[in-house]
Design an enzyme around this catalytic site. Structure first.
Site, PDB file in Angstrom:
ATOM      1  N   GLU A  31       1.073  -1.245  -0.417  1.00 40.92           N
ATOM      2  CA  GLU A  31       0.334   0.477  -0.208  1.00 40.92           C
ATOM      3  C   GLU A  31       0.869   1.201  -0.070  1.00 40.92           C
ATOM      4  O   GLU A  31       0.924   1.959  -1.287  1.00 40.92           O
ATOM      5  CB  GLU A  31      -0.747  -0.131   1.356  1.00 40.92           C
ATOM      6  CG  GLU A  31      -2.027   0.637   1.184  1.00 40.92           C
ATOM      7  CD  GLU A  31      -3.079   0.696   1.553  1.00 40.92           C
ATOM      8  OE1 GLU A  31      -3.914  -0.346   2.234  1.00 40.92           O
ATOM      9  OE2 GLU A  31      -4.565   2.088   2.248  1.00 40.92           O
ATOM     10  N   GLU A  67      -2.805   0.469  13.174  1.00 44.07           N
ATOM     11  CA  GLU A  67      -3.458   1.238  12.288  1.00 44.07           C
ATOM     12  C   GLU A  67      -4.606   0.813  12.953  1.00 44.07           C
ATOM     13  O   GLU A  67      -5.622   1.732  12.705  1.00 44.07           O
ATOM     14  CB  GLU A  67      -3.243   0.253  10.743  1.00 44.07           C
ATOM     15  CG  GLU A  67      -3.856   0.549   9.931  1.00 44.07           C
ATOM     16  CD  GLU A  67      -4.226  -0.075   8.664  1.00 44.07           C
ATOM     17  OE1 GLU A  67      -3.814  -1.289   8.867  1.00 44.07           O
ATOM     18  OE2 GLU A  67      -5.638   0.336   7.353  1.00 44.07           O
TER      19      GLU A  67
END
Ligand code: RAM
Length: 895
Positions: free
Chosen positions: A468, A742
């Site tokens: 990502e 996260e």
């Protein structure tokens, strides 16, 4: 003489090379031993040579004596600047009593190639190998002779891809140049002074080219997003002592070959065969007759802009803290810190032997590397030995996010000296320090800083390990203020704003990621990723929040001017796509990764619409656009009214009833007085009902503690800060986190790892609480009326179980510090430091306040300070520069 002028900067940098800014801004810092030191006037001299400057001849600009207290963001006002110009400058100032300082030391800047026509070089590359998925990294080189003494030599270089530059065998420049931009629109050019590397006679210049973001894998968008293979562009401008000039430029006379790097991909790792090394390839005299002719790309339609971003560098080398031999004969190292970069390994062994370095953030319960969360990323580097004694290897064009390293296939015994970790990120200088008497709070702050170090690599990325690593704008805006306390991100975010502008849609919508890496242009979001929209609430708003943050932290009004129209287009877009000023419930991320609390999209989106509009009004005010200021202020009020009509009932209940809806409504000023009190009660009730725990996601979390503190519930803010039960910041720390995760539930005692499809353990968003630690806990706040810490509001807010907090922020004026300590007897001490040419309002909590050991009953003013206001709970002072010690009785009263 009371003032010394130090640390001259041009466009935020000391002695920058290759600017393309035609009106660069100048900065200097002032020092003084005296309290209340201030500048009353300055004189700047800019000259085309050091000699002229020494004679005090400003042949480019002599500002004359200007009555002004400005010592940052002073715009160059001299003759037009020319391509490749070299400008020397110095400054003299006068203090408040009219006493002049000495002249500063001389600083300089140079201009780059300002005219596209000056680029004579061609873009060179190497034809791809048939049937290879990932390509070997091309080497390009050229030998040339210089007949005379070199007076000055400058390289202008860039690539579509990445380049690693060598001049006569020396590495020049930094890592991952030219950085990540939307290559269809622009690429950054780096400028290097290589005078010291060239010599009379034979010379060589060369580069290794990497795929990078241009044609390697970009996030989950696949590879070859911008092009098929890398191309390199270089001009070396040489000036001889006799005045002769010549240019060495990339063209078909260069030579290219493949070398030892079999592939090197940001997301897929690197493979290196040392047997294929090209010894001496970057030195003169190397025989490149067997090399191929490069092919030259017809041209490039994007912009060539001077590099804005701070270079990516290795900023630290880490030694592992432990190593364990597995049953399979591999070694698993623990670096003791979740970090980003790569491993360097030392090895001796037989020619042709292959070793592998595999990287992971966590371990599985059985002690093996936890690789599931990497998705298709491969955090492995392979090295094939040449078998010539001690060999050292580290990769060139890839990076990994990891705490654990598995060394596979190692010949012989590996130990703690076999590997080191290299920490790699955009080298934004550290500006913030924060420490308390609570180890876990200190660990939280450390995790926040490591989250930033791990994710600021050319752009603010969301994560460093899986496939990502994109410039998610929502993450960036919620963390921008924290980031700017921690490090000097002035140029980093100035560059990122161009990425946002390049990605802005014709409709005015700012995107979720920038550079958008083609997903919107190529309509990927319509097909493969159809839930990605170009205008998510809290994501697109970064286009307004980031410039505003740079204004607050650096007093930068140019960023506001430059992007004003783009910001207007964003707000107008939101307005056009609302229904009577209420934003619709369309697909978006909501309060991303909130925990067991769904904030309705339309509430979030309307709140953010109001916030962007409010900031735009303030920005218009700063720029003197009074019509717009009033207009957008009116619009903000109308949106707030629409918000209340649509979502708030008479009891202060907001639709969704999550912590985030209350926090946003409070922080964005969407409620009227009566409703505000009710909303605060609802917010704190919600927290209490959850067992004193938070439920906010990315968007709510940054405002949670500020909203509580501003609403008089500092106690609840501290409770949340130090809460250890799940979900909380301390929960991850209790379980060994060395970075911000996260997700609150990235790993839990009850469920183990969260879904591997999205579970980064190095992700800064939930670390936006760092802002509260600086602004509220330590109380170092930028005054928007005199931004850039020209005037600071020092308002420490002690509480919770903390007895001590120390924070320092190195502003453009110099260090601003606030350090407080409370003792068991209720006494409170606050040490404050304010740099020269800056002032502060200091709010000292408590009673019986003393300054420098004297009570304010005895004197209402002293050297550098005066009492401005006294209430029953605090005393307020106006202070000038210098160090001050305040004491009071505080503590038990509030707990
Ligand atoms: C994931 C990441 C990222 C976030 C987006 C919406 O990709 O968590 O940080 O911004 O989702």
């Amino acid at each position: 003489m009371s003032l010394r002028v130090v640390q001259l900067k041009t466009e935020y940098v000391e002695n920058p090379l290759g600017l393309d800014e035609k009106k660069p801004r100048l900065f200097w810092r002032l020092e003084s031993e005296e309290r209340g030191a201030a500048q009353s006037a300055y004189r700047i001299l800019v000259a085309s040579s050091e000699e002229a400057l020494d004679r005090e001849e400003g042949d480019q600009w002599d500002s004359g004596k200007i009555e002004s207290d400005s010592s940052i963001q002073v715009t160059y006002g001299g003759k037009p600047l020319v391509s490749e110009g070299r400008y020397y400058w110095k400054v003299q100032v006068w203090d408040a009593q009219g006493r002049p300082s000495d002249w500063s030391e001389t600083a300089f800047w140079t201009m780059g190639l300002l005219d596209r026509g000056e680029w004579k070089a061609g873009w060179i590359g190497r034809k791809t190998e048939p049937n290879a998925n990932m390509q070997p990294s091309p080497f390009v080189r050229k030998s040339f002779a210089i007949d005379g003494q070199v007076a000055r030599a400058t390289v202008y270089a860039t690539a579509l891809g990445l380049y690693d530059l060598r001049v006569n065998g020396e590495k020049v420049g930094d890592l991952f140049a030219p950085g990540f931009t939307d290559y269809d629109k622009r690429v950054q050019v780096q400028t290097y002074d290589v005078t010291h590397l060239l010599k009379e006679g034979d010379n060589a210049v060369g580069a290794v080219l990497g795929d990078g973001w241009y044609c390697g894998t970009v996030g989950f968008l696949g590879s070859k997003v911008y092009g098929q293979r890398p191309f390199f562009l270089l001009q070396l401008h040489i000036e001889l002592a006799d005045g002769t000039k010549r240019i060495v430029a990339t063209d078909s006379s260069w030579r290219t070959a493949r070398g030892p790097i079999l592939y090197s991909d940001m997301i897929k790792g690197e493979a290196y065969d040392a047997r294929l090394e090209l010894d001496g390839w970057d030195l003169p005299g190397f025989d490149d007759s067997g090399w191929e002719q490069p092919d030259v790309r017809p041209g490039y339609n994007g912009l060539l802009t001077a590099s804005l971003e701070p270079p990516v560098r290795i900023t630290q080398t880490m030694r592992p803290i432990s190593v364990r031999r597995t049953e399979a004969g591999t070694y698993i190292y623990d670096m003791g810190q979740n970090m980003v970069g790569w491993t360097e390994v030392k090895v001796r062994g037989a020619r042709g032997r292959k070793i592998t370095l595999s990287h992971a953030e966590m371990l599985n319960p059985d002690g093996s590397l936890y690789l599931d969360n990497l998705r298709v990323a491969v955090q492995q580097d392979h090295y094939i030995l040449k078998g010539e004694g001690l060999e050292r290897y580290e990769p060139l064009f890839t990076f990994h996010g990891f705490r654990y390293v598995e060394l596979i296939g190692y010949p012989g015994e590996a130990d703690l000296d076999t590997i080191v970790g290299k920490v790699v990120h955009s080298d934004t200088p550290r500006t913030g320090r924060l420490e308390t008497d609570d180890d876990r709070v200190n660990q939280l702050y450390s995790n926040i800083v490591w989250g930033q170090r791990g994710n600021f690599l050319s752009v603010p990325t969301d994560c460093p390990q899986r496939d990502e690593r994109l410039g998610w704008t929502g993450d960036a805006q919620i963390f921008a203020r924290t980031a700017s306390y921690n490090m000097d991100v002035s140029r980093f975010f100035t560059k990122f704003m161009w990425d946002m502008i390049d990605a802005q849609q014709p409709s005015g919508a700012f995107t979720d990621v920038a550079p958008d890496a083609g997903w919107i242009r190529h309509k990927m979001w319509n097909t493969r990723l159809n839930w990605f929209a170009p205008d998510n609430a809290g994501w697109g708003d970064a286009g307004v929040v980031i410039p505003w943050t740079l204004y607050l932290m650096y007093g930068d009004t140019r960023i506001l001017e430059t992007h004003y129209d783009a910001m207007v287009r964003w707000v107008e877009y939101l307005k056009a796509n609302s229904d009577e000023l209420v934003r619709p419930n369309y697909a978006n991320y909501g309060d991303w990764l909130s925990i067991d609390a769904d904030t309705p999209n339309e509430v979030l989106a309307t709140a953010y619409f109001a916030y962007s509009t409010k900031l735009l009004s303030r920005i218009a005010g700063v720029l003197g656009r009074t019509g717009d200021e009033a207009h957008y202020d009116g619009l903000f009020r109308d949106i707030a009214a629409a918000f209340r009509r649509a979502f708030v009932d008479g009891e202060g209940r907001i639709r969704g009833e999550t912590q985030t809806v209350y926090v946003l409504a409070l922080q964005f000023g969407l409620l009227e007085d009566g409703l505000r009190d009710k909303a605060i009660v609802r917010l704190t009730d919600n927290i209490r009902e959850r067992g004193d725990r938070l439920s906010t996601g990315f968007l709510g979390v940054g405002y949670l503690l500020p909203a509580l503190t501003d609403s008089g519930r500092l106690d609840v803010a501290y409770t949340l800060l130090t809460q250890e039960a799940f979900p909380s910041w301390m929960y991850s720390i209790k379980h060994g986190a060395t970075t911000i995760w996260e997700r609150w539930d990235g790993w839990t005692e009850h469920n183990g790892f969260q879904t591997p499809s999205m579970n980064s353990f190095n992700h800064y968003s939930l670390g936006s609480v760092g802002e509260w630690m600086f602004r509220y806990m330590a109380g170092i706040e930028a005054d928007p009326a005199r931004p850039g810490f020209r005037h600071t509001l020092i308002r420490p807010q002690p509480g919770g179980r903390l007895n001590e907090a120390k924070a320092e922020y190195r502003s453009l004026y110099g260090p601003v510090a606030s350090e407080w300590k409370r003792s068991s007897d209720g006494s409170f001490r606050l040490a404050v430091r304010i740099p020269a040419n800056a002032t502060a309002t200091v709010v000292v909590p408590g009673t019986g306040v003393q300054v420098d050991g004297r009570s304010v009953e005895e004197a209402a003013s002293g050297q550098g300070w005066k009492l401005a206001e006294r209430t029953t709970t605090a005393a307020v002072f106006e202070v000038g520069s210098g160090e001050y010690m305040f004491e009071s009785v505080y503590g038990a009263t509030r707990e």
